[in-house]
Design a protein around this motif. Structure first.
Motif, PDB file in Angstrom:
ATOM      1  N   LYS A 209      15.523   6.680   9.647  1.00 25.60           N
ATOM      2  CA  LYS A 209      15.864   5.085  10.126  1.00 25.60           C
ATOM      3  C   LYS A 209      17.298   4.449  10.205  1.00 25.60           C
ATOM      4  N   GLU A 210      18.237   5.620  10.114  1.00 29.55           N
ATOM      5  CA  GLU A 210      19.426   5.010   9.831  1.00 29.55           C
ATOM      6  C   GLU A 210      19.497   3.807   8.642  1.00 29.55           C
ATOM      7  N   ASP A 211      19.054   4.125   7.660  1.00 26.62           N
ATOM      8  CA  ASP A 211      18.821   2.904   6.639  1.00 26.62           C
ATOM      9  C   ASP A 211      19.734   3.586   5.410  1.00 26.62           C
ATOM     10  N   PHE A 212      20.942   3.308   5.271  1.00 28.05           N
ATOM     11  CA  PHE A 212      21.922   3.558   4.545  1.00 28.05           C
ATOM     12  C   PHE A 212      22.213   2.753   3.223  1.00 28.05           C
ATOM     13  N   GLU A 213      21.524   1.343   3.024  1.00 29.00           N
ATOM     14  CA  GLU A 213      21.647   0.547   2.143  1.00 29.00           C
ATOM     15  C   GLU A 213      21.139   1.454   0.783  1.00 29.00           C
ATOM     16  N   PRO A 214      21.787   0.580  -0.206  1.00 29.15           N
ATOM     17  CA  PRO A 214      22.032   1.290  -1.695  1.00 29.15           C
ATOM     18  C   PRO A 214      20.406   1.172  -2.344  1.00 29.15           C
ATOM     19  N   GLY A 215      19.888   2.208  -2.665  1.00 30.08           N
ATOM     20  CA  GLY A 215      18.917   2.065  -3.857  1.00 30.08           C
ATOM     21  C   GLY A 215      19.971   2.592  -5.066  1.00 30.08           C
ATOM     22  N   PHE A 216      20.956   3.111  -4.737  1.00 32.49           N
ATOM     23  CA  PHE A 216      21.762   3.884  -5.865  1.00 32.49           C
ATOM     24  C   PHE A 216      23.291   3.968  -5.212  1.00 32.49           C
ATOM     25  N   TYR A 217      24.118   3.505  -5.549  1.00 31.72           N
ATOM     26  CA  TYR A 217      25.470   3.456  -4.851  1.00 31.72           C
ATOM     27  C   TYR A 217      26.052   4.816  -4.887  1.00 31.72           C
TER      28      TYR A 217
ATOM     29  N   PHE B 141      27.450   7.093  -7.963  1.00 33.43           N
ATOM     30  CA  PHE B 141      27.092   8.567  -8.220  1.00 33.43           C
ATOM     31  C   PHE B 141      28.096   9.270  -8.345  1.00 33.43           C
ATOM     32  N   LEU B 142      29.273   9.061  -7.638  1.00 35.66           N
ATOM     33  CA  LEU B 142      30.502   9.674  -8.015  1.00 35.66           C
ATOM     34  C   LEU B 142      30.906   9.846  -9.315  1.00 35.66           C
ATOM     35  N   LYS B 143      30.666   8.382  -9.834  1.00 37.98           N
ATOM     36  CA  LYS B 143      31.038   8.140 -11.238  1.00 37.98           C
ATOM     37  C   LYS B 143      30.455   9.113 -12.389  1.00 37.98           C
TER      38      LYS B 143
ATOM     39  N   GLY C 107      24.000   3.595   0.090  1.00 38.83           N
ATOM     40  CA  GLY C 107      23.135   4.411  -1.070  1.00 38.83           C
ATOM     41  C   GLY C 107      23.642   5.855  -0.710  1.00 38.83           C
ATOM     42  N   THR C 108      23.084   6.660  -1.882  1.00 41.01           N
ATOM     43  CA  THR C 108      23.466   8.253  -1.929  1.00 41.01           C
ATOM     44  C   THR C 108      22.853   9.055  -0.639  1.00 41.01           C
ATOM     45  N   GLN C 109      21.831   8.434   0.053  1.00 39.69           N
ATOM     46  CA  GLN C 109      21.350   9.201   1.210  1.00 39.69           C
ATOM     47  C   GLN C 109      22.472   9.113   2.397  1.00 39.69           C
TER      48      GLN C 109
END
Length: 288
Positions: free
Chosen positions: A227-235, A239-241, A279-281
């Motif tokens: 859906k091209e939804d890249f809003e965060p459930g988890f940033y 995640f990089l941290k 979001g991680t996606q």
């Protein structure tokens, strides 16, 4: 523990949902976050506001914390106006941030010195799990204290597992993040392949999500990608941290994790391109 007074420090994407569950369960919850505006809806729901972490913790029996980075956690606990500066005997602190095992141990030692108790309890399940009250919670600390707070954790968690001594919860969360990191690569590559092959990605998901390839990320994040939804459930930035923490711990144990190293490199590139608050996606962007 029906009359237990709670404090919750950190009202981000997941913290806000957790606090809502606690309020709905008729707990008195005092909240603090650096920007009061972010807590406005929670205050309207009945949460009490505190001006500092110290104030939030002062009159509370159980104090939850959920921040972005280990440095934030350290500040919340050890600063002049932090939790420990106004602590009292018998309080229980529960850090739900994904943080370093070493910091969890440091907090536990300080809590013990002050005749308090500490649980490190990072969670998994993202914004969906927080909203639905189905988070997986990984706990480290004294088992007696874990059992004491379990009824509260059950208000917003589903799989609540005692992992061992202080720091064990954080180590378990590192295992979780390691598994997710390379799995997200697989999810994104599967979708990229489906598109290039001229398949209908939604139809592909119907077949592979319920088979041997099935995973939480495939079921919950792949549909967002389509859906091209890249809003965060988890940033991405958080995640990089986490991957940095895991790789540092692995290095301390003389353990090589090439899959995680690749995932960290790919996510670091996303941050450089300005996707840190997605979001991680958003890893799928690497294949477009």
């Amino acid at each position: 523990m029906e009359k237990t007074k709670l404090a919750f420090i950190g009202t981000g994407v997941m913290g806000s949902s957790i606090i809502s569950h606690l309020l709905n369960a008729n707990y008195e919850v005092t909240v603090y976050t650096r920007t009061k505006e972010k807590a406005k809806q929670l205050i309207e729901k009945g949460a009490l506001w505190a001006e500092t972490a110290r104030e939030a913790a002062g009159s509370s029996d159980v104090i939850f914390t959920m921040a972005g980075y280990p440095a934030d956690v350290e500040s919340i606990y050890f600063d002049e106006l932090g939790i420990f500066s106004g602590s009292r005997e018998g309080q229980i602190v529960i850090d739900m941030t994904t943080s370093s095992p070493a910091l969890a141990i440091k907090i536990a030692k300080e809590a013990s010195a002050r005749k308090m108790n500490s649980i490190d309890a990072p969670v998994s399940g993202g914004d969906v799990g927080a909203k639905n009250g189905t988070l997986s919670i990984m706990c480290g600390g004294e088992k007696e204290i874990f059992e004491k707070v379990s009824p509260i954790l059950a208000i917003f968690g589903k799989d609540i597992v005692y992992q061992g001594v202080a720091g064990a919860g954080q180590h378990t969360k590192m295992c979780n993040q390691i598994a997710i990191a390379t799995n997200m690569i697989g999810v994104c590559e599967a979708l990229a392949y489906a598109v290039k092959a001229g398949l209908e990605p939604e139809t592909v998901l119907k077949s592979i999500s319920s088979g041997a390839a099935g995973s939480w990320s495939l079921s919950n994040l792949a549909p967002r990608i389509l859906k091209e939804d890249f809003e965060p459930g988890f940033y991405v930035k958080h995640f990089l941290k986490d991957m940095n923490i895991a790789l540092e711990e692995a290095s301390n144990m003389d353990l090589k994790l090439p899959g995680l190293e690749l995932a960290r490199e790919m996510y670091a590139q996303l941050v450089e391109k300005g996707y840190g608050d997605k979001g991680t996606q958003a890893l799928y962007k690497s294949y477009q």
